[in-house]
Design a protein around this motif. Structure first.
Motif, short mmCIF file in Angstrom:
data_model
loop_
_atom_site.label_atom_id
_atom_site.label_comp_id
_atom_site.label_asym_id
_atom_site.label_seq_id
_atom_site.Cartn_x
_atom_site.Cartn_y
_atom_site.Cartn_z
N ARG A 1 -21.34 -8.49 -28.08
CA ARG A 1 -20.71 -8.95 -26.83
C ARG A 1 -21.65 -9.89 -26.07
N ALA A 2 -22.93 -9.56 -26.06
CA ALA A 2 -23.90 -10.43 -25.38
C ALA A 2 -23.94 -11.81 -26.04
N GLN A 3 -23.88 -11.83 -27.36
CA GLN A 3 -23.85 -13.10 -28.08
C GLN A 3 -22.59 -13.89 -27.74
N ALA A 4 -21.47 -13.21 -27.73
CA ALA A 4 -20.20 -13.87 -27.41
C ALA A 4 -20.21 -14.40 -25.98
N ASP A 5 -20.77 -13.63 -25.06
CA ASP A 5 -20.86 -14.08 -23.66
C ASP A 5 -21.75 -15.31 -23.54
N ALA A 6 -22.87 -15.34 -24.27
CA ALA A 6 -23.77 -16.49 -24.23
C ALA A 6 -23.08 -17.73 -24.80
N HIS A 7 -22.34 -17.56 -25.89
CA HIS A 7 -21.60 -18.69 -26.48
C HIS A 7 -20.53 -19.19 -25.52
N HIS A 8 -19.84 -18.26 -24.89
CA HIS A 8 -18.79 -18.64 -23.94
C HIS A 8 -19.39 -19.39 -22.75
N ALA A 9 -20.52 -18.92 -22.24
CA ALA A 9 -21.17 -19.59 -21.11
C ALA A 9 -21.58 -21.02 -21.50
N PHE A 10 -22.11 -21.18 -22.72
CA PHE A 10 -22.50 -22.51 -23.19
C PHE A 10 -21.28 -23.43 -23.26
N HIS A 11 -20.20 -22.95 -23.85
CA HIS A 11 -18.99 -23.77 -23.98
C HIS A 11 -18.42 -24.13 -22.61
N THR A 12 -18.47 -23.19 -21.68
CA THR A 12 -17.97 -23.45 -20.33
C THR A 12 -18.78 -24.55 -19.65
N LYS A 13 -20.09 -24.52 -19.83
CA LYS A 13 -20.96 -25.54 -19.23
C LYS A 13 -20.73 -26.91 -19.87
N VAL A 14 -20.51 -26.93 -21.18
CA VAL A 14 -20.20 -28.20 -21.85
C VAL A 14 -18.89 -28.76 -21.31
N GLN A 15 -17.89 -27.91 -21.17
CA GLN A 15 -16.60 -28.36 -20.66
C GLN A 15 -16.74 -28.92 -19.24
N ALA A 16 -17.52 -28.23 -18.39
CA ALA A 16 -17.70 -28.69 -17.02
C ALA A 16 -18.41 -30.05 -16.99
N ALA A 17 -19.43 -30.22 -17.82
CA ALA A 17 -20.14 -31.50 -17.88
C ALA A 17 -19.22 -32.60 -18.38
N MET B 1 -16.37 -32.57 -30.24
CA MET B 1 -16.21 -33.96 -29.81
C MET B 1 -16.63 -34.12 -28.35
N MET B 2 -16.32 -33.12 -27.51
CA MET B 2 -16.75 -33.17 -26.12
C MET B 2 -18.27 -33.25 -26.04
N PHE B 3 -18.92 -32.38 -26.78
CA PHE B 3 -20.38 -32.30 -26.73
C PHE B 3 -21.00 -33.63 -27.18
N ARG B 4 -20.47 -34.21 -28.24
CA ARG B 4 -21.01 -35.48 -28.75
C ARG B 4 -20.83 -36.63 -27.78
N GLU B 5 -19.81 -36.55 -26.93
CA GLU B 5 -19.54 -37.62 -25.98
C GLU B 5 -20.46 -37.57 -24.76
N LEU B 6 -21.15 -36.45 -24.55
CA LEU B 6 -22.07 -36.36 -23.42
C LEU B 6 -23.33 -37.17 -23.72
N ASP B 7 -23.98 -37.64 -22.67
CA ASP B 7 -25.21 -38.41 -22.90
C ASP B 7 -26.31 -37.49 -23.42
N ARG B 8 -27.31 -38.10 -24.03
CA ARG B 8 -28.37 -37.36 -24.73
C ARG B 8 -29.10 -36.38 -23.81
N ASP B 9 -29.42 -36.82 -22.59
CA ASP B 9 -30.14 -35.94 -21.66
C ASP B 9 -29.32 -34.72 -21.27
N THR B 10 -28.04 -34.91 -21.06
CA THR B 10 -27.16 -33.78 -20.72
C THR B 10 -27.09 -32.80 -21.88
#
Length: 158
Positions: free
Chosen positions: A100-116, A46-55
């Protein structure tokens, strides 16, 4: 019967069963009947969907890394796992590092979505945040209500 022919027939049978299973599963999933098993979307989606298209587009591209897109990166990760499974000798430490690298990449993506998302919330007035919270709450409860309505309809039919 020769061994290679038995293996070929067994592989063909397995492939046919997989295709039939996928087709039956897709037909059942998209039939529109008894979808009470679906859970409501998680807050991250839901967070991700609420961000504008460019973000959203920028976050997806950044998540893709050197692969160019998030989808291509995910495909490359799957190919790497399959290659590791098919190797003559299994490298457990290498597989764990890959996971672990995959999990770290997913975590980084989620963290950036949360910050935005939090930056978006910061720009809102208190009244806008209350309205936004009401919309999120409505979405979260929407599927629960539908499930109860369908359950009651099924009980009335029986």
């Amino acid at each position: 019967m020769k061994l290679w022919l038995k293996l070929l027939l067994a592989g063909s049978l397995a492939l046919n069963l997989a295709v039939i299973g996928i087709a039956a599963g897709a037909a059942w999933r998209y039939s529109g009947k008894d979808q009470h098993w679906r859970r409501p979307p998680d807050i991250g989606a839901m967070m991700f969907r609420e961000l504008d298209r460019d973000t959203r587009k920028a976050l997806r591209q950044e998540a893709g890394g050197s692969h160019g897109s998030y989808v291509k990166r995910r495909q490359a990760e799957g190919i790497a796992v399959i290659a590791a499974l098919r190797s003559e000798t299994f490298d457990a430490a290498g597989m764990l590092a890959l996971m672990r690298a995959q999990a770290d990449a997913h975590h980084a993506f989620h963290t950036k979505v949360q910050a935005a998302w939090v930056r978006k919330l910061e720009a809102m007035t208190p009244a806008e945040r209350v309205d936004f919270a009401d919309r999120l709450e409505e979405r979260m409860q929407q599927r629960v209500r539908r499930w109860h309505e369908r359950r009651e309809q099924r009980q009335q039919r029986d």
